[in-house]
Design an enzyme around this catalytic site. Structure first.
Site, PDB file in Angstrom:
ATOM      1  N   VAL A 148       0.839  -1.201   0.000  1.00  0.00           N
ATOM      2  CA  VAL A 148       0.000   0.000   0.000  1.00  0.00           C
ATOM      3  C   VAL A 148       0.874   1.252   0.000  1.00  0.00           C
ATOM      4  CG1 VAL A 148      -1.800   1.294   1.201  1.00  0.00           C
ATOM      5  CG2 VAL A 148      -1.899  -1.207   1.136  1.00  0.00           C
ATOM      6  N   ASP A 149       1.921   1.259   0.816  1.00  0.00           N
ATOM      7  CA  ASP A 149       2.859   2.387   0.810  1.00  0.00           C
ATOM      8  C   ASP A 149       3.474   2.583  -0.574  1.00  0.00           C
ATOM      9  OD1 ASP A 149       2.702   3.453   3.345  1.00  0.00           O
ATOM     10  OD2 ASP A 149       4.365   2.301   4.159  1.00  0.00           O
ATOM     11  N   LEU A 150       3.945   1.502  -1.159  1.00  0.00           N
ATOM     12  CA  LEU A 150       4.625   1.596  -2.453  1.00  0.00           C
ATOM     13  C   LEU A 150       3.669   2.069  -3.540  1.00  0.00           C
ATOM     14  CD1 LEU A 150       6.744  -1.669  -2.215  1.00  0.00           C
ATOM     15  CD2 LEU A 150       7.580   0.679  -2.016  1.00  0.00           C
TER      16      LEU A 150
END
Length: 390
Positions: free
Chosen positions: A182-184
């Site tokens: 999700v961060d990436l």
């Protein structure tokens, strides 16, 4: 060349951890000048997220080494240590913002407003500024004031509800991905938004405020699984390594290990059946079409789990290649970086740091066509502040 597409663009990076730094590393890879503002004496939290660490030579002045985590998302940036909570520090950042094209931050909603570093204040100083805020839940709504990490959103956004072994199987239950997906993905959406805002600014002369939320990205990341639910009204279930819309499309065990069979259409399935000695299945109404195979997957899986162990991986994969059957290996990291195609694509790049020496990194996939080139390494904390007398 693409790696100089953003030459002349100045980015003020107030972000930390992964989503924001992933975005600003993309911008640096594309030629932008990125100044990373870090907390004095501490820096980005990920500087301490180890081991492993790339250690500085003993006795090196002002060098504490770099964590591998920090290395993965901070190359090509300059580091300056500024405490924005002090009047002097806030003034320094406002001056940097006055000269910047892009500002990226991922603080809780309202944090920077307390110090005169919010978009409205900085827009008055620099109307051309593209100001990107990355938060867990967005700038408004009932949860806007709450923090959040990738793991939380893998669960909250639905990803973990259908990731993992199926109920009733050993090890069943929700499972996160092995990387902060999700961060990436948020970093990639943020990169696209910044580039679009810069393109729009080129036409209008005006900057932009960008509100990117990890929750939004986590929900969007469900892609076909979300669409399946919205169309059918049925929530996807955990299915291990199987694909929800294609079959057979999963991991099978051979005589000496595992491989991925990835059948995407009926023609490929017919070719697979010939290779496997199961030609009759290609015309069997239970299996001849993808929809039928999905409906009868348990029975099909049972047949395939019996046939795959009759040969080793090399035998299967040679036959698959000859017949045009899609398949894939399951590599360890060692095997990934020893693979000839990975080497051919020059995916491992190195930068030379004046103190730390060789810093290995993964090249940006956007730059695969540009050939190998020298990369700027990730910075030590306040490396450029010290260098410039800050």
């Amino acid at each position: 060349m693409l790696h100089q597409a953003l030459a002349g663009i100045k980015v003020l990076d107030l972000s930390r951890i992964l989503a924001g730094p992933w975005c600003t590393q993309n911008l640096a890879d594309l030629g932008a000048e990125v100044t990373k503002v870090e907390r004095p004496g501490h820096g980005d939290d990920t500087r301490g997220w180890g081991p492993p660490y790339l250690q500085a030579p003993e006795g090196a002045d002002g060098a504490d080494g770099l964590s591998a985590y920090f290395i993965c998302c901070n190359r090509g940036k300059q580091s300056v240590a500024i405490d924005y909570a002090t009047p002097e520090g806030a003034a320094q950042i406002r001056e940097l913002a006055r000269q910047a094209d892009v500002l990226v931050e991922n603080y809780k909603v309202g944090t920077l407003r307390r110090y005169g570093l919010d978009y409205d204040t900085l827009k008055a100083l620099n109307p051309r500024l593209v100001y990107l805020s990355i938060t867990g839940f967005g700038q408004s709504g009932p949860m806007a004031d709450k923090p959040g990490y990738d793991y939380v959103f893998q669960g909250m956004g639905g990803l973990m509800s259908y990731t993992g072994h199926a109920d009733g199987e050993p090890g069943a239950g929700p499972l996160r991905t092995g990387v902060a997906v999700v961060d990436l993905t948020t970093g990639m959406y943020a990169t696209s938004a910044v580039l679009a805002a810069l393109l729009r600014r080129h036409a209008t002369g005006a900057g932009e405020y960008l509100d990117i939320a990890l929750l939004d990205v986590a929900v969007a990341l469900n892609a076909n699984q979300a669409s399946n639910y919205l169309v059918s009204g049925k929530a996807p279930q955990r299915s291990g390594n199987a694909h929800p819309n294609c079959a057979p499309y999963e991991v099978f065990r051979c005589a000496d290990g595992y491989l991925i069979l990835a059948i995407g259409n009926d023609t490929q399935f017919a070719r697979f059946c010939e290779v496997a000695g199961l030609g009759v299945l290609a015309t069997d109404t239970r299996y001849a079409t993808n929809s039928a195979r999905i409906a009868n997957l348990p029975a099909l899986r049972k047949l395939l789990t019996e046939v795959f162990p009759t040969r080793d991986r090399q035998s299967w994969t040679q036959a698959f290649d000859a017949a045009g059957v899609p398949w894939g290996p399951i590599h360890s990291m060692e095997e990934v970086f020893a693979h000839p195609q990975v080497a051919h694509r020059q995916l491992v790049q190195e930068a030379e740091h004046p103190v730390l020496g060789r810093v290995p990194m993964i090249r940006n996939p956007m730059l695969a066509g540009s050939g190998a080139r020298a990369l700027a390494p990730p910075p030590l904390l306040d490396e450029h502040g010290r260098r410039n007398g800050g």
